[in-house]
Design a protein around this motif. Sequence first.
Motif, PDB file in Angstrom:
ATOM      1  N   ALA A   1     -12.569  -4.588  -2.282  1.00 28.87           N
ATOM      2  CA  ALA A   1     -12.585  -3.668  -1.410  1.00 28.87           C
ATOM      3  C   ALA A   1     -12.554  -2.871  -0.231  1.00 28.87           C
ATOM      4  O   ALA A   1     -12.194  -2.434   0.534  1.00 28.87           O
ATOM      5  N   ALA A   2     -14.088  -2.105  -0.668  1.00 28.05           N
ATOM      6  CA  ALA A   2     -14.605  -1.863   0.188  1.00 28.05           C
ATOM      7  C   ALA A   2     -15.031  -2.646   1.190  1.00 28.05           C
ATOM      8  O   ALA A   2     -14.770  -2.556   2.944  1.00 28.05           O
ATOM      9  N   ARG A   3     -15.391  -3.865   0.840  1.00 26.76           N
ATOM     10  CA  ARG A   3     -15.665  -4.999   2.205  1.00 26.76           C
ATOM     11  C   ARG A   3     -14.204  -5.144   2.601  1.00 26.76           C
ATOM     12  O   ARG A   3     -13.955  -5.053   3.863  1.00 26.76           O
ATOM     13  N   CYS A   4     -12.705  -5.433   2.252  1.00 30.31           N
ATOM     14  CA  CYS A   4     -11.646  -5.694   2.883  1.00 30.31           C
ATOM     15  C   CYS A   4     -11.697  -4.366   4.309  1.00 30.31           C
ATOM     16  O   CYS A   4     -11.184  -4.546   5.073  1.00 30.31           O
ATOM     17  N   HIS A   5     -11.848  -3.085   3.527  1.00 29.47           N
ATOM     18  CA  HIS A   5     -11.641  -2.624   4.650  1.00 29.47           C
ATOM     19  C   HIS A   5     -12.417  -2.617   5.873  1.00 29.47           C
ATOM     20  O   HIS A   5     -12.145  -1.826   6.836  1.00 29.47           O
ATOM     21  N   GLN A   6     -14.143  -2.990   5.345  1.00 30.18           N
ATOM     22  CA  GLN A   6     -14.282  -2.787   6.493  1.00 30.18           C
ATOM     23  C   GLN A   6     -14.750  -3.534   7.623  1.00 30.18           C
ATOM     24  O   GLN A   6     -14.243  -3.594   8.157  1.00 30.18           O
TER      25      GLN A   6
ATOM     26  N   PHE B   1      -7.255  -2.126   5.977  1.00 28.82           N
ATOM     27  CA  PHE B   1      -6.479  -2.966   5.012  1.00 28.82           C
ATOM     28  C   PHE B   1      -7.306  -1.575   3.742  1.00 28.82           C
ATOM     29  O   PHE B   1      -8.300  -1.007   3.960  1.00 28.82           O
ATOM     30  N   ASP B   2      -6.746  -0.505   3.900  1.00 28.68           N
ATOM     31  CA  ASP B   2      -7.274   0.312   2.643  1.00 28.68           C
ATOM     32  C   ASP B   2      -6.420   0.651   1.526  1.00 28.68           C
ATOM     33  O   ASP B   2      -5.766   0.278   0.905  1.00 28.68           O
ATOM     34  N   ALA B   3      -7.580   0.432  -0.148  1.00 28.29           N
ATOM     35  CA  ALA B   3      -6.813   0.143  -1.179  1.00 28.29           C
ATOM     36  C   ALA B   3      -6.782   1.725  -1.656  1.00 28.29           C
ATOM     37  O   ALA B   3      -6.188   1.693  -3.356  1.00 28.29           O
ATOM     38  N   THR B   4      -6.952   2.576  -0.721  1.00 28.94           N
ATOM     39  CA  THR B   4      -6.124   3.919  -1.329  1.00 28.94           C
ATOM     40  C   THR B   4      -5.213   4.431  -1.355  1.00 28.94           C
ATOM     41  O   THR B   4      -4.476   5.632  -0.745  1.00 28.94           O
ATOM     42  N   SER B   5      -4.523   3.218  -0.374  1.00 27.19           N
ATOM     43  CA  SER B   5      -2.706   3.520  -0.093  1.00 27.19           C
ATOM     44  C   SER B   5      -1.638   4.212  -1.087  1.00 27.19           C
ATOM     45  O   SER B   5      -0.925   3.552  -0.573  1.00 27.19           O
ATOM     46  N   GLY B   6      -2.253   3.671  -2.244  1.00 23.54           N
ATOM     47  CA  GLY B   6      -1.768   4.341  -3.253  1.00 23.54           C
ATOM     48  C   GLY B   6      -0.085   5.273  -3.461  1.00 23.54           C
ATOM     49  O   GLY B   6       0.528   4.747  -4.013  1.00 23.54           O
ATOM     50  N   VAL B   7      -0.506   6.161  -2.933  1.00 23.36           N
ATOM     51  CA  VAL B   7       0.445   7.617  -2.931  1.00 23.36           C
ATOM     52  C   VAL B   7       1.540   6.644  -1.221  1.00 23.36           C
ATOM     53  O   VAL B   7       2.482   7.916  -1.514  1.00 23.36           O
ATOM     54  N   LEU B   8       1.230   6.093  -0.603  1.00 23.29           N
ATOM     55  CA  LEU B   8       2.220   5.960   0.719  1.00 23.29           C
ATOM     56  C   LEU B   8       3.632   5.476  -0.918  1.00 23.29           C
ATOM     57  O   LEU B   8       4.808   5.143  -0.532  1.00 23.29           O
ATOM     58  N   ARG B   9       3.802   4.604  -1.788  1.00 26.75           N
ATOM     59  CA  ARG B   9       5.074   4.675  -2.787  1.00 26.75           C
ATOM     60  C   ARG B   9       5.350   6.193  -3.028  1.00 26.75           C
ATOM     61  O   ARG B   9       6.761   5.258  -3.753  1.00 26.75           O
ATOM     62  N   ARG B  10       5.083   6.710  -2.397  1.00 23.13           N
ATOM     63  CA  ARG B  10       6.031   8.170  -2.479  1.00 23.13           C
ATOM     64  C   ARG B  10       7.078   7.970  -1.804  1.00 23.13           C
ATOM     65  O   ARG B  10       7.744   8.125  -1.950  1.00 23.13           O
TER      66      ARG B  10
END
Length: 198
Positions: free
Chosen positions: A113-118, A124-133
Amino acid sequence: ISTSSPPWRPSWCSLGTPSDAGSTFDPGTLRVHAATGHGVGRFQAMASPCEVLVEGGNRRLTRRLTAVAAADVHRIEAKFSRYRSDSVLALVHAAGGAPVEVDSETADLLDFAARCHQISDGAFDATSGVLRRAWRFDGSDRVPSVEQVAALLPLVGWQRVLWHRPLFTLPAGMELDFGGFGKEYAADRAGTLLLEHG
């Protein structure tokens, strides 16, 4: 969650022996049939149909290999699901900003995930989970307002996490979502296992 952490491996899909995370696989749900030149095994996982093709068409071999693949795909789904209260992601979210020591399989996926973000310059951001709200993936055509999305953006951003393998710290209120690579990881793991068993 494991306390051991092997050295980093360059391939995120060549993982060792992962721990069991309460897999819910039922071998009775497999469907196997022969086709021209190959066997076909089918099962459901991760809200998707899954299929294993086995060269030669041997029904017994196809069933055995499909069961191997399905069991591991279901294990991965249980372990990393954002919808389960007993998943690794739920444990990280419940930590409320405290560091969580993760096992080597989870660590490999966090490295990925860190590599994809970089390499995507943050697209690409695996911390996007809250956007499900705001975004509902329910088949409807409902689109959230700009204001709804903007209110959640302070809780998105890989640059806000602390990741020093094996300790991962996700700020309180943020959520991980491995949906951008979870199915691909499960398919790669299944392929690796099938080569080992076939």
